[in-house]
Design a protein around this motif. Sequence first.
Motif, PDB file in Angstrom:
ATOM      1  N   LEU A   1       9.927  -6.729  -4.403  1.00 17.75           N
ATOM      2  CA  LEU A   1      10.536  -6.098  -3.222  1.00 17.75           C
ATOM      3  C   LEU A   1       9.469  -5.765  -2.174  1.00 17.75           C
ATOM      4  N   ALA A   2       8.311  -5.293  -2.661  1.00 17.77           N
ATOM      5  CA  ALA A   2       7.239  -4.934  -1.717  1.00 17.77           C
ATOM      6  C   ALA A   2       6.747  -6.176  -0.977  1.00 17.77           C
ATOM      7  N   GLN A   3       6.661  -7.311  -1.710  1.00 16.39           N
ATOM      8  CA  GLN A   3       6.108  -8.517  -1.090  1.00 16.39           C
ATOM      9  C   GLN A   3       7.108  -9.230  -0.178  1.00 16.39           C
ATOM     10  N   PHE A   4       8.356  -9.363  -0.666  1.00 13.03           N
ATOM     11  CA  PHE A   4       9.303 -10.191   0.085  1.00 13.03           C
ATOM     12  C   PHE A   4      10.349  -9.384   0.859  1.00 13.03           C
ATOM     13  N   GLY A   5      10.433  -8.084   0.582  1.00 10.68           N
ATOM     14  CA  GLY A   5      11.391  -7.237   1.308  1.00 10.68           C
ATOM     15  C   GLY A   5      11.220  -7.327   2.829  1.00 10.68           C
TER      16      GLY A   5
ATOM     17  N   TYR B   1      14.375 -12.882  -9.676  1.00 12.47           N
ATOM     18  CA  TYR B   1      13.369 -12.308  -8.773  1.00 12.47           C
ATOM     19  C   TYR B   1      12.462 -11.298  -9.494  1.00 12.47           C
ATOM     20  N   ARG B   2      12.991 -10.676 -10.519  1.00 15.12           N
ATOM     21  CA  ARG B   2      12.125  -9.788 -11.325  1.00 15.12           C
ATOM     22  C   ARG B   2      10.956 -10.606 -11.886  1.00 15.12           C
ATOM     23  N   ILE B   3      11.286 -11.787 -12.416  1.00 14.39           N
ATOM     24  CA  ILE B   3      10.244 -12.649 -12.973  1.00 14.39           C
ATOM     25  C   ILE B   3       9.308 -13.118 -11.852  1.00 14.39           C
ATOM     26  N   ALA B   4       9.897 -13.398 -10.685  1.00 12.78           N
ATOM     27  CA  ALA B   4       9.100 -13.897  -9.556  1.00 12.78           C
ATOM     28  C   ALA B   4       8.143 -12.839  -9.026  1.00 12.78           C
ATOM     29  N   GLY B   5       8.347 -11.593  -9.414  1.00 20.51           N
ATOM     30  CA  GLY B   5       7.422 -10.527  -9.007  1.00 20.51           C
ATOM     31  C   GLY B   5       6.174 -10.498  -9.877  1.00 20.51           C
ATOM     32  N   GLY B   6       6.095 -11.431 -10.845  1.00 19.05           N
ATOM     33  CA  GLY B   6       4.926 -11.449 -11.732  1.00 19.05           C
ATOM     34  C   GLY B   6       4.934 -10.240 -12.653  1.00 19.05           C
ATOM     35  N   GLU B   7       3.762  -9.901 -13.161  1.00 17.91           N
ATOM     36  CA  GLU B   7       3.726  -8.827 -14.160  1.00 17.91           C
ATOM     37  C   GLU B   7       4.192  -7.495 -13.588  1.00 17.91           C
ATOM     38  N   ALA B   8       4.074  -7.332 -12.294  1.00 16.08           N
ATOM     39  CA  ALA B   8       4.503  -6.062 -11.691  1.00 16.08           C
ATOM     40  C   ALA B   8       6.008  -6.032 -11.459  1.00 16.08           C
ATOM     41  N   GLY B   9       6.678  -7.164 -11.699  1.00 12.97           N
ATOM     42  CA  GLY B   9       8.136  -7.175 -11.732  1.00 12.97           C
ATOM     43  C   GLY B   9       8.815  -6.943 -10.395  1.00 12.97           C
ATOM     44  N   MET B  10      10.012  -6.352 -10.483  1.00 10.54           N
ATOM     45  CA  MET B  10      10.890  -6.234  -9.323  1.00 10.54           C
ATOM     46  C   MET B  10      10.274  -5.409  -8.189  1.00 10.54           C
ATOM     47  N   ARG B  11       9.582  -4.326  -8.544  1.00  8.71           N
ATOM     48  CA  ARG B  11       9.049  -3.478  -7.470  1.00  8.71           C
ATOM     49  C   ARG B  11       8.049  -4.252  -6.611  1.00  8.71           C
ATOM     50  N   HIS B  12       7.221  -5.040  -7.279  1.00 10.78           N
ATOM     51  CA  HIS B  12       6.253  -5.843  -6.523  1.00 10.78           C
ATOM     52  C   HIS B  12       6.971  -6.905  -5.698  1.00 10.78           C
TER      53      HIS B  12
END
Length: 496
Positions: free
Chosen positions: A247-251, A234-245
Amino acid sequence: MTGINKAACIGGGVIGGGWIARFLLAGIDVNVFDPHPEASRIVGEVLANAEKAYAMLTGAPLPPRGRLTFCTTLEEAVAGADWIQESVPERLDLKRGVLTEIDAVARPDALIGSSTSGLLPTDLQRDMKHPQRLFVAHPYNPVYLLPLVEIVGGEKTSAATIRAAMVRLAPIGMKGVHIAKEIEAFVGDRLLEALWREALWLIHDDICTVETLDDVIRYSFGLRWAQMGLFQTYRIAGGEAGMRHFLAQFGPCLAWPWTKLTDVVDLDDALIEKIGRQSDEQAAGLSIRELERIRDENLVGILQALKGGDGGRGWGAGKLLKDFEQSLWAAGGRATTSFDPSKPLKLVETKVSPAWVDYNGHMTEHRYLQVFGDTSDALLRLIGVDLAYVEAGQSYYTVETHIRHLGEAKLGQAIHSTCQVLDVDEKRLHVFHTLHDTATGEALATAEHMLLHVDSKAGKAVPAPADIIDKAKAIARAHAELAAPEGAGRHVGQRR
Ligand SMILES: NC(=O)C1=CN([C@@H]2O[C@H](COP(=O)(O)OP(=O)(O)OC[C@H]3O[C@@H](n4cnc5c(N)ncnc54)[C@H](O)[C@@H]3O)[C@@H](O)[C@H]2O)C=CC1
Ligand SMILES: C[N+](C)(C)CC(=O)CC(=O)[O-]
């Protein structure tokens, strides 16, 4: 002591059988107690599967198989064992009784692991006189191939027990993970059960069949999970912004009505019949043993692929396999330590693994080089060029190779390689390897190599030390008495 010298397995079903195979193939003697009238047949079948799988998994020299003894009492089985693994059915009262019995007769310093999938170690150790040595050692099926063991202590388990259990797993090719706090079903089964509950609802509600559901897993995230877990994926799935992005998108989706995870489906007769029927259709007549064979071949292929991951350094379970193999090579196992001068050296024995077979249905080209490379490595270890030698800064590099393909090696075929040393000087080692069909002795391929002794840091050829040259020359002198191998000195396009 960091290794297991003698193991006892109490319960020899699906999981007990897997543990037995894991221990035996690591060279450990195992005593078994299981009152089932067919226990020895069942264990024998699991062991046969495990041996087939290991023959494909690794060319590293396994130690001689441990001795398997079926005992008529639990006390007899436990006698002298330093690791006792309980794998009886998942019932608290039964496990408590068995563990208390083990505790009463085991060696005082023996470690006692339970294979329970979800019971709390604190509950299991309640009636034991020496509860400090009881821990959960939760494995995954098939235990002989999947390396993970969740190590979980109860309130009375000592820290020394956990430490001792963890260090004893690496020598049998396993990876212990210590679960910091005890919780029912630990980590793996918590996750699996969440998925399992949701899957049962999807079948119950006719959203899909069991086959479609399994396809969704095995063609997508099942493949991902073998090599990276949930969070790294999921870190990779967050794109360049990584895990934080991510979590923000799919949380926020977690609050949407996507799941029924908190409800448990009623496994009534109708649902059991529906799942049973769909599962029979999906199996398409394959027996459990056939499905196990397919599963094991696939797992071997995945583990081998992961061994080559991360630029050849190995990744995840593949890195663990690579490290395990290195320890096997270092230990020497079956590697030849004395040799019969009247024959070429027999150096590598293996079987053709599924991952080695190409679209022509036989062993693919680069796997020949792999076996021949392993043969050169085995020769080098024999003359003293081992991992310590390489780490100290010198090694042999192969500078020229000529492979001839003479026959076909098919899936599962037992093969072995032999080596004839043709010439040795202070920098060069000239060798001729032959790959044989073990059943018939037929030569399937040959490889002629020139190896050069190098200073790895300086990146240049340097003379090998006298003791290395002496050992290599002793072999070369003996091999000079043999007939020159047919095909030595040939080059591509040469007339026969
Ligand atoms: N099957 C699986 O996928 C996994 C199971 N486990 C755990 O492993 C344990 C064993 O499960 P399975 O092997 O699947 O069950 P199983 O039913 O295949 O084997 C249990 C074996 O224990 C024997 N047994 C029963 N009472 C006994 C006793 N008093 N003393 C000695 N042996 C006795 C039975 O004869 C049988 O052979 C359970 O705690 C289970 O939760 C853990 C990981 C995966
Ligand atoms: C179904 N199960 C809970 C017994 C499964 C396990 O414990 C682990 C596994 O091998 O999936």
